[in-house]
Scaffold this active site. Sequence first.
Site, PDB file in Angstrom:
ATOM      1  N   ASN A 127       0.940  -1.184   0.033  1.00  0.00           N
ATOM      2  CA  ASN A 127      -0.021  -0.100  -0.081  1.00  0.00           C
ATOM      3  C   ASN A 127       1.033   1.232   0.063  1.00  0.00           C
ATOM      4  O   ASN A 127       1.882   1.593   0.885  1.00  0.00           O
ATOM      5  CB  ASN A 127      -0.965  -0.017   1.200  1.00  0.00           C
ATOM      6  CG  ASN A 127      -1.829   1.134   1.334  1.00  0.00           C
ATOM      7  OD1 ASN A 127      -1.246   2.230   1.063  1.00  0.00           O
ATOM      8  ND2 ASN A 127      -3.104   0.926   1.441  1.00  0.00           N
ATOM      9  N   HIS A 129       1.091   6.358   2.063  1.00  0.00           N
ATOM     10  CA  HIS A 129       1.933   7.039   2.711  1.00  0.00           C
ATOM     11  C   HIS A 129       2.946   7.782   2.185  1.00  0.00           C
ATOM     12  O   HIS A 129       3.727   8.655   2.493  1.00  0.00           O
ATOM     13  CB  HIS A 129       2.368   6.437   3.997  1.00  0.00           C
ATOM     14  CG  HIS A 129       0.876   6.266   4.775  1.00  0.00           C
ATOM     15  ND1 HIS A 129       0.022   7.357   5.099  1.00  0.00           N
ATOM     16  CD2 HIS A 129       0.177   5.224   5.074  1.00  0.00           C
ATOM     17  CE1 HIS A 129      -0.885   6.727   5.703  1.00  0.00           C
ATOM     18  NE2 HIS A 129      -0.775   5.436   5.933  1.00  0.00           N
ATOM     19  N   HIS A 171      -5.666   3.914  -1.182  1.00  0.00           N
ATOM     20  CA  HIS A 171      -6.824   4.030  -0.764  1.00  0.00           C
ATOM     21  C   HIS A 171      -7.208   5.653  -0.955  1.00  0.00           C
ATOM     22  O   HIS A 171      -6.775   6.509  -0.803  1.00  0.00           O
ATOM     23  CB  HIS A 171      -6.729   4.010   0.717  1.00  0.00           C
ATOM     24  CG  HIS A 171      -7.972   4.221   1.540  1.00  0.00           C
ATOM     25  ND1 HIS A 171      -8.126   3.920   2.921  1.00  0.00           N
ATOM     26  CD2 HIS A 171      -9.460   4.669   1.339  1.00  0.00           C
ATOM     27  CE1 HIS A 171      -9.358   4.248   3.448  1.00  0.00           C
ATOM     28  NE2 HIS A 171     -10.230   4.718   2.065  1.00  0.00           N
ATOM     29  N   ARG A 199      -9.253   8.246  -0.170  1.00  0.00           N
ATOM     30  CA  ARG A 199     -10.107   8.809   0.756  1.00  0.00           C
ATOM     31  C   ARG A 199     -10.864   9.932   0.167  1.00  0.00           C
ATOM     32  O   ARG A 199     -10.777  10.677  -0.608  1.00  0.00           O
ATOM     33  CB  ARG A 199      -9.502   9.088   2.089  1.00  0.00           C
ATOM     34  CG  ARG A 199      -8.596   7.922   2.534  1.00  0.00           C
ATOM     35  CD  ARG A 199      -8.179   8.286   3.969  1.00  0.00           C
ATOM     36  NE  ARG A 199      -9.101   8.337   4.794  1.00  0.00           N
ATOM     37  CZ  ARG A 199      -9.115   7.452   5.938  1.00  0.00           C
ATOM     38  NH1 ARG A 199      -8.220   6.500   5.908  1.00  0.00           N
ATOM     39  NH2 ARG A 199     -10.132   7.490   7.066  1.00  0.00           N
ATOM     40  N   ARG A 256      -6.719  12.838   1.719  1.00  0.00           N
ATOM     41  CA  ARG A 256      -5.478  13.397   2.427  1.00  0.00           C
ATOM     42  C   ARG A 256      -4.426  12.868   1.821  1.00  0.00           C
ATOM     43  O   ARG A 256      -3.403  13.563   2.177  1.00  0.00           O
ATOM     44  CB  ARG A 256      -5.834  12.665   3.911  1.00  0.00           C
ATOM     45  CG  ARG A 256      -5.784  11.355   3.988  1.00  0.00           C
ATOM     46  CD  ARG A 256      -5.817  11.154   5.489  1.00  0.00           C
ATOM     47  NE  ARG A 256      -7.150  11.509   6.149  1.00  0.00           N
ATOM     48  CZ  ARG A 256      -7.723  10.799   7.218  1.00  0.00           C
ATOM     49  NH1 ARG A 256      -6.837  10.078   7.774  1.00  0.00           N
ATOM     50  NH2 ARG A 256      -8.808  10.915   7.604  1.00  0.00           N
ATOM     51  N   GLU A 275      -8.963   0.776  -2.630  1.00  0.00           N
ATOM     52  CA  GLU A 275      -9.598   0.738  -1.429  1.00  0.00           C
ATOM     53  C   GLU A 275     -10.474   2.001  -1.400  1.00  0.00           C
ATOM     54  O   GLU A 275      -9.964   3.077  -1.497  1.00  0.00           O
ATOM     55  CB  GLU A 275      -8.749   0.901  -0.120  1.00  0.00           C
ATOM     56  CG  GLU A 275      -8.046  -0.284   0.342  1.00  0.00           C
ATOM     57  CD  GLU A 275      -7.118   0.145   1.732  1.00  0.00           C
ATOM     58  OE1 GLU A 275      -7.873   0.746   2.489  1.00  0.00           O
ATOM     59  OE2 GLU A 275      -6.057  -0.179   1.589  1.00  0.00           O
ATOM     60  N   THR A 277      -7.820   3.436   9.117  1.00  0.00           N
ATOM     61  CA  THR A 277      -9.132   2.631   8.987  1.00  0.00           C
ATOM     62  C   THR A 277      -9.243   1.784  10.394  1.00  0.00           C
ATOM     63  O   THR A 277      -8.315   1.021  10.424  1.00  0.00           O
ATOM     64  CB  THR A 277      -8.919   1.756   7.722  1.00  0.00           C
ATOM     65  OG1 THR A 277      -8.767   2.343   6.748  1.00  0.00           O
ATOM     66  CG2 THR A 277     -10.490   1.087   7.457  1.00  0.00           C
ATOM     67  N   GLU A 330     -11.000  -9.534   3.524  1.00  0.00           N
ATOM     68  CA  GLU A 330      -9.732  -9.037   4.150  1.00  0.00           C
ATOM     69  C   GLU A 330      -9.740  -9.008   5.574  1.00  0.00           C
ATOM     70  O   GLU A 330     -10.660  -8.197   5.952  1.00  0.00           O
ATOM     71  CB  GLU A 330      -9.285  -7.649   3.527  1.00  0.00           C
ATOM     72  CG  GLU A 330      -7.725  -7.444   4.232  1.00  0.00           C
ATOM     73  CD  GLU A 330      -7.264  -6.071   3.766  1.00  0.00           C
ATOM     74  OE1 GLU A 330      -7.679  -5.676   2.597  1.00  0.00           O
ATOM     75  OE2 GLU A 330      -6.308  -5.786   4.287  1.00  0.00           O
ATOM     76  N   HIS A 358      -3.238  -4.654   7.940  1.00  0.00           N
ATOM     77  CA  HIS A 358      -3.398  -3.589   8.995  1.00  0.00           C
ATOM     78  C   HIS A 358      -2.540  -3.393   9.985  1.00  0.00           C
ATOM     79  O   HIS A 358      -2.654  -4.535  10.700  1.00  0.00           O
ATOM     80  CB  HIS A 358      -4.742  -3.252   9.368  1.00  0.00           C
ATOM     81  CG  HIS A 358      -4.960  -1.597   9.624  1.00  0.00           C
ATOM     82  ND1 HIS A 358      -4.460  -1.196  10.737  1.00  0.00           N
ATOM     83  CD2 HIS A 358      -5.518  -0.634   8.858  1.00  0.00           C
ATOM     84  CE1 HIS A 358      -4.976   0.027  10.465  1.00  0.00           C
ATOM     85  NE2 HIS A 358      -5.366   0.299   9.661  1.00  0.00           N
TER      86      HIS A 358
HETATM   87  N1  PXP Z   1      -5.807  -3.053   4.351  1.00  0.00           N
HETATM   88  C1  PXP Z   1      -6.723  -2.095   4.483  1.00  0.00           C
HETATM   89  C2  PXP Z   1      -8.121  -2.419   3.994  1.00  0.00           C
HETATM   90  C3  PXP Z   1      -6.453  -0.857   4.784  1.00  0.00           C
HETATM   91  O1  PXP Z   1      -7.484   0.165   5.105  1.00  0.00           O
HETATM   92  C4  PXP Z   1      -5.140  -0.298   5.169  1.00  0.00           C
HETATM   93  C5  PXP Z   1      -4.673   0.786   5.590  1.00  0.00           C
HETATM   94  O2  PXP Z   1      -4.749   1.860   4.356  1.00  0.00           O
HETATM   95  C6  PXP Z   1      -4.124  -1.671   4.984  1.00  0.00           C
HETATM   96  C7  PXP Z   1      -4.347  -2.755   4.737  1.00  0.00           C
HETATM   97  C8  PXP Z   1      -2.655  -1.370   5.461  1.00  0.00           C
HETATM   98  O3  PXP Z   1      -2.294  -0.864   6.689  1.00  0.00           O
HETATM   99  P1  PXP Z   1      -1.020  -0.336   7.179  1.00  0.00           P
HETATM  100  O4  PXP Z   1      -0.807   0.858   6.510  1.00  0.00           O
HETATM  101  O5  PXP Z   1      -1.281  -0.327   8.660  1.00  0.00           O
HETATM  102  O6  PXP Z   1      -0.148  -1.463   6.866  1.00  0.00           O
END
Ligand code: PXP
Length: 257
Positions: A7, A10, A43, A45, A49, A70, A101, A151, A191
């Site tokens: 992902n 960030h 994602h 949003r 952001r 996402e 999330t 998930e 997550h």
């Molecule tokens: N899976 C989903 C559905 C999420 O919303 C997120 C955060 O955007 C992640 C995985 C990844 O989480 P992390 O950034 O904490 O690894």
Amino acid sequence: MPKLCVNIDHVATVRQARCISEPDPVHAALLAELAGASGITCHLREDRRHIQDQDVARLKQSVKTRLNLEIACTEEMLELAEQFAPHMVMLVPENRQEITTEGGLDVAGNLQRVKDATRRMKQSGMLVSLFIDPDRAQLDAARETGADVIELHTGAYANAITDQERLAELERIEAAALHATMNDQKLNAGHGLNLRNVKPIAAIKGLRELHIGHSIVSHAVLVGFERATREMVDAIREGEQLASRYTAEQILQHFSA
Ligand code: PXP
């Protein structure tokens, strides 16, 4: 072994801190793919952001593996998903005040809405994933929606403070994974996972993909994106191999660095 989907939200968070063009999440996605990522996740949003609409369009053109998008289950986002046509749409709950999330989607409490959104996305040719807590009622509701994948939210496990809490959360995820496998549901997780806590999760049977973002981007700031991705792929492989020799509790105690 579970595949890693990186992902890259960030990377965009750092860029948005200055509202300029770098660092570029598309560039990070390509480096992650070079280092062994099996998919790229972002994602979009509602408050934009981090990831912007233009990023999703560019990722769609550049990603060579698979793009997972996402989104919240809203009309605006469903229309955008139809427009971008990613490989997989991941429906997640969204709350403007949250930092990330915080919990899973309440599929059981919003069954018709999620069912309609799932059908609509599938009709447009996308796979649909529902991000839910490791909870039987949510798993059973997710099955009714016809979603392709679920998930499991690993946040409670990742945030557990004591060893006892961590083991309890791990067992909750294992029980949910077993229930889902018996229901013939395809299973991903994510997550809060990082190099310290990923191995016991990678050892759980039936998990196909791990979606990991923040810890890889954080590590990449110090060591570079390719190395950060490669180290995560190696940790997932090691965790999966430990499953044949150790119990989940032993893995948790001895192999979570
Ligand atoms: N899976 C989903 C559905 C999420 O919303 C997120 C955060 O955007 C992640 C995985 C990844 O989480 P992390 O950034 O904490 O690894």
